[in-house]
Design a protein around this motif. Sequence first.
Motif, PDB file in Angstrom:
ATOM      1  N   VAL A  59     -15.741  17.787  -3.960  1.00 49.08           N
ATOM      2  CA  VAL A  59     -15.531  16.887  -5.095  1.00 49.08           C
ATOM      3  C   VAL A  59     -14.058  16.855  -5.507  1.00 49.08           C
ATOM      4  O   VAL A  59     -13.557  15.818  -5.950  1.00 49.08           O
ATOM      5  N   LEU A  60     -13.333  17.964  -5.314  1.00 48.20           N
ATOM      6  CA  LEU A  60     -11.899  17.960  -5.594  1.00 48.20           C
ATOM      7  C   LEU A  60     -11.175  17.041  -4.612  1.00 48.20           C
ATOM      8  O   LEU A  60     -10.252  16.314  -4.987  1.00 48.20           O
ATOM      9  N   GLU A  61     -11.616  17.034  -3.367  1.00 49.52           N
ATOM     10  CA  GLU A  61     -11.058  16.122  -2.368  1.00 49.52           C
ATOM     11  C   GLU A  61     -11.275  14.666  -2.795  1.00 49.52           C
ATOM     12  O   GLU A  61     -10.374  13.828  -2.684  1.00 49.52           O
ATOM     13  N   LYS A  62     -12.458  14.370  -3.306  1.00 53.35           N
ATOM     14  CA  LYS A  62     -12.749  13.010  -3.770  1.00 53.35           C
ATOM     15  C   LYS A  62     -11.849  12.634  -4.946  1.00 53.35           C
ATOM     16  O   LYS A  62     -11.345  11.507  -5.012  1.00 53.35           O
ATOM     17  N   ALA A  63     -11.652  13.566  -5.860  1.00 50.34           N
ATOM     18  CA  ALA A  63     -10.761  13.303  -7.000  1.00 50.34           C
ATOM     19  C   ALA A  63      -9.338  13.077  -6.517  1.00 50.34           C
ATOM     20  O   ALA A  63      -8.652  12.161  -6.974  1.00 50.34           O
ATOM     21  N   MET A  64      -8.892  13.914  -5.582  1.00 49.75           N
ATOM     22  CA  MET A  64      -7.543  13.780  -5.037  1.00 49.75           C
ATOM     23  C   MET A  64      -7.352  12.387  -4.434  1.00 49.75           C
ATOM     24  O   MET A  64      -6.348  11.716  -4.698  1.00 49.75           O
ATOM     25  N   MET A  65      -8.309  11.947  -3.638  1.00 50.01           N
ATOM     26  CA  MET A  65      -8.200  10.643  -2.987  1.00 50.01           C
ATOM     27  C   MET A  65      -8.161   9.511  -4.020  1.00 50.01           C
ATOM     28  O   MET A  65      -7.402   8.555  -3.871  1.00 50.01           O
ATOM     29  N   LEU A  66      -8.956   9.629  -5.071  1.00 53.22           N
ATOM     30  CA  LEU A  66      -8.976   8.589  -6.094  1.00 53.22           C
ATOM     31  C   LEU A  66      -7.661   8.561  -6.869  1.00 53.22           C
ATOM     32  O   LEU A  66      -7.088   7.485  -7.102  1.00 53.22           O
ATOM     33  N   PHE A  67      -7.172   9.724  -7.281  1.00 52.76           N
ATOM     34  CA  PHE A  67      -5.881   9.773  -7.972  1.00 52.76           C
ATOM     35  C   PHE A  67      -4.768   9.242  -7.068  1.00 52.76           C
ATOM     36  O   PHE A  67      -3.864   8.543  -7.513  1.00 52.76           O
ATOM     37  N   TRP A  68      -4.808   9.602  -5.807  1.00 55.10           N
ATOM     38  CA  TRP A  68      -3.799   9.171  -4.845  1.00 55.10           C
ATOM     39  C   TRP A  68      -3.819   7.645  -4.715  1.00 55.10           C
ATOM     40  O   TRP A  68      -2.779   6.995  -4.702  1.00 55.10           O
ATOM     41  N   LYS A  69      -5.009   7.084  -4.655  1.00 54.79           N
ATOM     42  CA  LYS A  69      -5.152   5.635  -4.485  1.00 54.79           C
ATOM     43  C   LYS A  69      -4.767   4.864  -5.749  1.00 54.79           C
ATOM     44  O   LYS A  69      -4.054   3.864  -5.684  1.00 54.79           O
ATOM     45  N   SER A 119      -9.802   6.428 -14.731  1.00 59.78           N
ATOM     46  CA  SER A 119     -10.510   6.844 -15.954  1.00 59.78           C
ATOM     47  C   SER A 119     -11.463   7.998 -15.640  1.00 59.78           C
ATOM     48  O   SER A 119     -11.786   8.268 -14.473  1.00 59.78           O
ATOM     49  N   MET A 120     -11.927   8.636 -16.676  1.00 58.73           N
ATOM     50  CA  MET A 120     -12.925   9.697 -16.498  1.00 58.73           C
ATOM     51  C   MET A 120     -14.205   9.102 -15.887  1.00 58.73           C
ATOM     52  O   MET A 120     -14.839   9.744 -15.061  1.00 58.73           O
ATOM     53  N   ASN A 121     -14.568   7.884 -16.284  1.00 59.16           N
ATOM     54  CA  ASN A 121     -15.744   7.242 -15.691  1.00 59.16           C
ATOM     55  C   ASN A 121     -15.544   7.035 -14.191  1.00 59.16           C
ATOM     56  O   ASN A 121     -16.465   7.253 -13.405  1.00 59.16           O
ATOM     57  N   ASP A 122     -14.325   6.607 -13.799  1.00 56.86           N
ATOM     58  CA  ASP A 122     -14.019   6.452 -12.369  1.00 56.86           C
ATOM     59  C   ASP A 122     -14.223   7.773 -11.641  1.00 56.86           C
ATOM     60  O   ASP A 122     -14.802   7.817 -10.549  1.00 56.86           O
ATOM     61  N   LEU A 123     -13.708   8.840 -12.228  1.00 58.29           N
ATOM     62  CA  LEU A 123     -13.799  10.161 -11.593  1.00 58.29           C
ATOM     63  C   LEU A 123     -15.237  10.622 -11.459  1.00 58.29           C
ATOM     64  O   LEU A 123     -15.653  11.085 -10.393  1.00 58.29           O
ATOM     65  N   VAL A 124     -16.004  10.489 -12.536  1.00 54.18           N
ATOM     66  CA  VAL A 124     -17.413  10.907 -12.508  1.00 54.18           C
ATOM     67  C   VAL A 124     -18.162  10.140 -11.419  1.00 54.18           C
ATOM     68  O   VAL A 124     -18.890  10.730 -10.611  1.00 54.18           O
ATOM     69  N   GLU A 125     -17.942   8.845 -11.377  1.00 52.41           N
ATOM     70  CA  GLU A 125     -18.633   8.013 -10.385  1.00 52.41           C
ATOM     71  C   GLU A 125     -18.183   8.351  -8.966  1.00 52.41           C
ATOM     72  O   GLU A 125     -19.003   8.526  -8.065  1.00 52.41           O
ATOM     73  N   GLY A 153       1.473   5.494   0.514  1.00 53.90           N
ATOM     74  CA  GLY A 153       2.497   6.378  -0.022  1.00 53.90           C
ATOM     75  C   GLY A 153       2.093   7.833   0.015  1.00 53.90           C
ATOM     76  O   GLY A 153       1.174   8.236   0.716  1.00 53.90           O
ATOM     77  N   CYS A 154       2.805   8.607  -0.751  1.00 54.28           N
ATOM     78  CA  CYS A 154       2.591  10.055  -0.860  1.00 54.28           C
ATOM     79  C   CYS A 154       2.131  10.349  -2.275  1.00 54.28           C
ATOM     80  O   CYS A 154       2.739   9.866  -3.241  1.00 54.28           O
ATOM     81  N   MET A 155       1.081  11.128  -2.430  1.00 54.02           N
ATOM     82  CA  MET A 155       0.576  11.408  -3.768  1.00 54.02           C
ATOM     83  C   MET A 155       1.648  12.041  -4.648  1.00 54.02           C
ATOM     84  O   MET A 155       1.725  11.747  -5.841  1.00 54.02           O
ATOM     85  N   ILE A 156       2.493  12.893  -4.088  1.00 50.87           N
ATOM     86  CA  ILE A 156       3.516  13.564  -4.891  1.00 50.87           C
ATOM     87  C   ILE A 156       4.604  12.582  -5.296  1.00 50.87           C
ATOM     88  O   ILE A 156       5.034  12.562  -6.456  1.00 50.87           O
ATOM     89  N   VAL A 157       5.053  11.754  -4.375  1.00 50.83           N
ATOM     90  CA  VAL A 157       6.051  10.734  -4.722  1.00 50.83           C
ATOM     91  C   VAL A 157       5.464   9.793  -5.770  1.00 50.83           C
ATOM     92  O   VAL A 157       6.136   9.429  -6.746  1.00 50.83           O
ATOM     93  N   ASN A 158       4.208   9.418  -5.600  1.00 52.27           N
ATOM     94  CA  ASN A 158       3.550   8.557  -6.579  1.00 52.27           C
ATOM     95  C   ASN A 158       3.522   9.229  -7.956  1.00 52.27           C
ATOM     96  O   ASN A 158       3.822   8.594  -8.969  1.00 52.27           O
ATOM     97  N   ALA A 159       3.162  10.503  -7.993  1.00 53.61           N
ATOM     98  CA  ALA A 159       3.104  11.242  -9.261  1.00 53.61           C
ATOM     99  C   ALA A 159       4.491  11.382  -9.880  1.00 53.61           C
ATOM    100  O   ALA A 159       4.652  11.285 -11.104  1.00 53.61           O
ATOM    101  N   MET A 160       5.497  11.619  -9.029  1.00 52.57           N
ATOM    102  CA  MET A 160       6.867  11.739  -9.542  1.00 52.57           C
ATOM    103  C   MET A 160       7.297  10.456 -10.234  1.00 52.57           C
ATOM    104  O   MET A 160       7.846  10.498 -11.334  1.00 52.57           O
TER     105      MET A 160
END
Length: 192
Positions: free
Chosen positions: A12-22, A29-35, A101-108
């Motif tokens: 489930v952490l992998e799924k969250a990572m992919m969603l945040f990355w995308k 949203s929290m609803n997006d994450l739960v789903e 892209g890169c999740m870290i560059v995106n977060a930066m």
Amino acid sequence: MARSREFEINEVLEKAMMLFWKQGYEKTSMNDLVEHMGIHRRSLYDTFGDKHSLFLQAMDRYIGKVETTLNSQAKQARTATEALRSVFGFMIAESEHSPSGCMIVNAMTELAARDAEINVKSLCSVASTEELFERIIVWGQREGEFSSDCEPKETAEYLQALSVGIRAMGRTAIDKEKLVRVMNSATRFLTK
């Protein structure tokens, strides 16, 4: 009696990572994450904390995976030039097989200026990649592949800045061949 978890944390952490990355942090949203994670909201909070805490854990997962891959590719290379091309090649190809892209560059670019924790994680990831580039440069100089005129630490910082640009450009529809040309120019710069 406490209910047993009905999910595997890493999955489930992998799924969250992919969603945040995308989608990025703000658009998720929290609803997006739960789903997307397929777990109950209460389970998400109990296991990962709030959205910010989950994002930091997703960043850690991403950083661990990327660092493992980059270090492995560099170690498998027969030459420093091959190692450098392999590292840059991964950065270029990553966006073809995953969110752009890169999740870290995106977060930066999205959050680091206003979030100290994300800034620290981002800078640690940048430093790790710079250290990898520096090791490759020293190896190439020792073997006579790379010019001894290049100062390894400064050149590693330059290559890291270049890699951030490549990964940021990976979020666009830019032709991957252009990114390969950039990689080739960086390699030629070291061999002069």
